[in-house]
Design a protein around this motif. Structure first.
Motif, short mmCIF file in Angstrom:
data_model
loop_
_atom_site.label_atom_id
_atom_site.label_comp_id
_atom_site.label_asym_id
_atom_site.label_seq_id
_atom_site.Cartn_x
_atom_site.Cartn_y
_atom_site.Cartn_z
N PHE A 40 39.67 52.06 83.88
CA PHE A 40 38.38 51.86 83.23
C PHE A 40 37.46 51.01 84.12
CE2 PHE A 40 41.61 52.20 79.86
CZ PHE A 40 41.14 53.32 79.20
N PRO A 41 36.13 51.23 84.05
CA PRO A 41 35.18 50.43 84.82
C PRO A 41 35.24 48.96 84.42
CG PRO A 41 34.13 52.41 83.94
CD PRO A 41 35.46 52.30 83.28
N VAL A 42 34.96 48.09 85.38
CA VAL A 42 35.03 46.65 85.13
C VAL A 42 34.07 46.25 84.02
CG1 VAL A 42 34.52 44.39 86.13
CG2 VAL A 42 35.81 46.07 87.45
N LEU A 43 32.85 46.82 84.00
CA LEU A 43 31.87 46.45 82.98
C LEU A 43 32.37 46.82 81.59
CD1 LEU A 43 29.12 45.12 82.78
CD2 LEU A 43 28.07 47.39 82.84
N MET A 44 33.11 47.91 81.48
CA MET A 44 33.66 48.30 80.19
C MET A 44 34.71 47.29 79.74
SD MET A 44 35.65 51.84 79.18
CE MET A 44 36.37 52.07 77.55
N LEU A 45 35.52 46.81 80.67
CA LEU A 45 36.54 45.80 80.33
C LEU A 45 35.87 44.51 79.86
CD1 LEU A 45 39.11 46.23 83.26
CD2 LEU A 45 39.15 47.28 80.98
N VAL A 46 34.78 44.13 80.51
CA VAL A 46 34.06 42.92 80.11
C VAL A 46 33.50 43.08 78.70
CG1 VAL A 46 32.06 41.46 80.60
CG2 VAL A 46 33.50 42.27 82.48
N PHE A 47 32.90 44.25 78.42
CA PHE A 47 32.35 44.49 77.08
C PHE A 47 33.44 44.48 76.02
CE2 PHE A 47 31.27 47.45 73.63
CZ PHE A 47 30.14 46.81 73.13
N CYS A 83 26.03 33.53 79.12
CA CYS A 83 25.63 34.14 80.40
C CYS A 83 26.58 33.73 81.52
CB CYS A 83 24.20 33.75 80.74
SG CYS A 83 22.95 34.47 79.65
N LEU A 84 26.97 32.45 81.54
CA LEU A 84 27.93 31.99 82.53
C LEU A 84 29.28 32.68 82.36
CD1 LEU A 84 27.16 28.16 82.48
CD2 LEU A 84 26.71 29.73 84.37
N HIS A 85 29.69 32.85 81.09
CA HIS A 85 30.97 33.49 80.80
C HIS A 85 30.97 34.94 81.27
CE1 HIS A 85 34.50 33.64 77.70
NE2 HIS A 85 34.88 33.93 78.93
N ILE A 86 29.90 35.65 81.01
CA ILE A 86 29.78 37.04 81.44
C ILE A 86 29.88 37.13 82.96
CG2 ILE A 86 28.21 39.01 81.63
CD1 ILE A 86 27.06 38.11 78.89
N THR A 87 29.12 36.29 83.65
CA THR A 87 29.10 36.32 85.11
C THR A 87 30.48 36.01 85.70
OG1 THR A 87 26.79 35.58 85.10
CG2 THR A 87 28.00 35.38 87.17
N GLY A 88 31.11 34.96 85.18
CA GLY A 88 32.42 34.58 85.69
C GLY A 88 33.48 35.63 85.42
N LEU A 89 33.45 36.20 84.22
CA LEU A 89 34.47 37.19 83.86
C LEU A 89 34.29 38.48 84.67
CD1 LEU A 89 36.82 37.20 81.83
CD2 LEU A 89 35.37 38.49 80.28
N PHE A 170 30.43 26.47 83.39
CA PHE A 170 30.78 26.93 82.04
C PHE A 170 31.55 25.85 81.28
CE2 PHE A 170 34.11 28.81 79.37
CZ PHE A 170 33.36 29.59 78.49
N MET A 171 32.51 25.23 81.96
CA MET A 171 33.32 24.22 81.28
C MET A 171 32.53 22.95 81.01
SD MET A 171 37.11 24.72 82.96
CE MET A 171 37.86 23.61 81.77
N LEU A 172 31.59 22.62 81.88
CA LEU A 172 30.75 21.46 81.63
C LEU A 172 29.85 21.69 80.42
CD1 LEU A 172 29.68 20.17 85.15
CD2 LEU A 172 31.31 19.15 83.56
N VAL A 173 29.28 22.88 80.31
CA VAL A 173 28.46 23.21 79.14
C VAL A 173 29.31 23.18 77.88
CG1 VAL A 173 27.07 25.00 78.02
CG2 VAL A 173 26.80 24.57 80.46
N THR A 174 30.53 23.73 77.98
CA THR A 174 31.44 23.72 76.83
C THR A 174 31.75 22.30 76.40
OG1 THR A 174 32.44 25.81 77.54
CG2 THR A 174 33.71 24.46 76.00
N ARG A 175 32.00 21.43 77.38
CA ARG A 175 32.29 20.04 77.07
C ARG A 175 31.11 19.38 76.34
NH1 ARG A 175 35.98 16.15 75.83
NH2 ARG A 175 35.42 14.13 76.70
N GLN A 176 29.89 19.74 76.72
CA GLN A 176 28.70 19.14 76.13
C GLN A 176 28.53 19.52 74.66
OE1 GLN A 176 26.03 16.97 77.61
NE2 GLN A 176 28.00 16.58 78.56
#
Length: 299
Positions: A40-47, A83-89, A170-176
């Protein structure tokens, strides 16, 4: 406006336990993504990853709708986090189509070092010489594990570096925001926002026309990918709710030996002698951090 009550003090040992759960589940999810990326395409896995998260958690949050009454600031931060999560994943899943599992995670493991420095200089979190030294030693061990040939792999070898920077932020934002929103609500919002962003992008670009519908056991594997990723990030969110980012950063090095075991068992990737030494170093530094936390709490 209703939010979950914030704990009055950090509970670092419990935070470490949740981070350990993340360190086991996250490489398992990455291994599934690597196996599925051939079909499967990577974008499909992300979705699928985010849509599953939204579907699993939304019914839990629906029973407590006041928890969704967030301030404008929190909505902005959750959107940034999505947005950070999408980019990182996406960067991680894409890198796994080119690199062995352990190599991709090892390269990305400049992230805890970046996170520790950001936690200290941006958030003002206390980082003593013992944790700083352990993190540096762990980073040196990580360098011993990194062995992809950039000449052979080319630009995809840079993708895990993108993962490192993005997930540190991402983790810094999560911590905040993790002490202002309970983890289940936060992950539900994350799943819905990310699904909408990725789904909207797919529809606009027409990428879905190249997707093949999953059949048979592939449906179960795709669901497992989403469910495992959901549990992993719930565990990570709880850990950041309970302990400073700088405390948790060295613990994440334990993802490397877990990824190595999965890579060997599933894909036949075996680290050489130098990589094995590096893995041992990362494990020992993680255990050292736990001992330091125990000593500090018993003092």
């Amino acid at each position: 406006m209703t939010h979950a009550p914030s704990p009055s003090i950090d509970r670092p040992m419990l935070g470490i336990v949740f981070m350990l759960g993340f360190c086991v589940m996250a490489p398992m999810g990455d291994g599934m993504a690597k196996a599925l990326a051939g079909t499967f395409p990577v974008l499909m896995l992300v979705f699928v990853r985010f849509a599953t998260q939204a579907a699993l958690l939304a019914p839990l949050v629906a029973r407590n709708l006041p928890s969704l009454r967030l301030s404008a600031r929190l909505w902005q931060l959750t959107l940034l986090r999505a947005c950070l999560h999408i980019t990182g994943l996406w960067a991680m899943f894409a890198s796994l189509t080119y690199l062995p599992l352990a190599d991709a995670i090892a390269i990305a493991f400049v992230m805890p070092f970046i996170l520790l420095l950001l936690g200290h200089f941006v958030l003002g979190e206390e980082v003593g010489p013992h944790r700083m030294g352990a993190c540096v030693v762990g980073f040196m061990g990580t360098l011993m594990v990194i062995q992809p040939s950039f000449a052979t792999v080319g630009w995809p070898a840079m993708l895990p570096l993108i993962v490192a920077v993005v997930f540190a932020l991402f983790m810094l934002v999560t911590r905040q925001i993790s002490k202002e929103i309970d983890p289940i609500t936060l992950q539900t919002i994350n799943g819905v926002q990310a699904s909408a962003i990725v789904g909207g992008g797919v529809l606009i670009t027409g990428a879905q026309t190249a997707w093949s519908l999953p059949q048979g056991t592939d449906i179960l594997w795709l669901f497992a990918l989403g469910a495992l990723g959901t549990l992993a990030h719930l565990s990570m969110t709880w850990s950041l709710r309970l302990a400073p980012a700088s405390t948790l950063a060295p613990m994440q090095y334990l993802e490397i030996p877990v990824a190595t075991i999965i890579g060997l068992a599933v894909f036949g990737d075996l680290p050489n002698g130098l990589a094995a030494v590096g893995i041992c170093i990362t494990v020992l530094t993680g255990l050292y951090i736990i001992l330091r936390e125990n000593k500090g709490r018993s003092a």
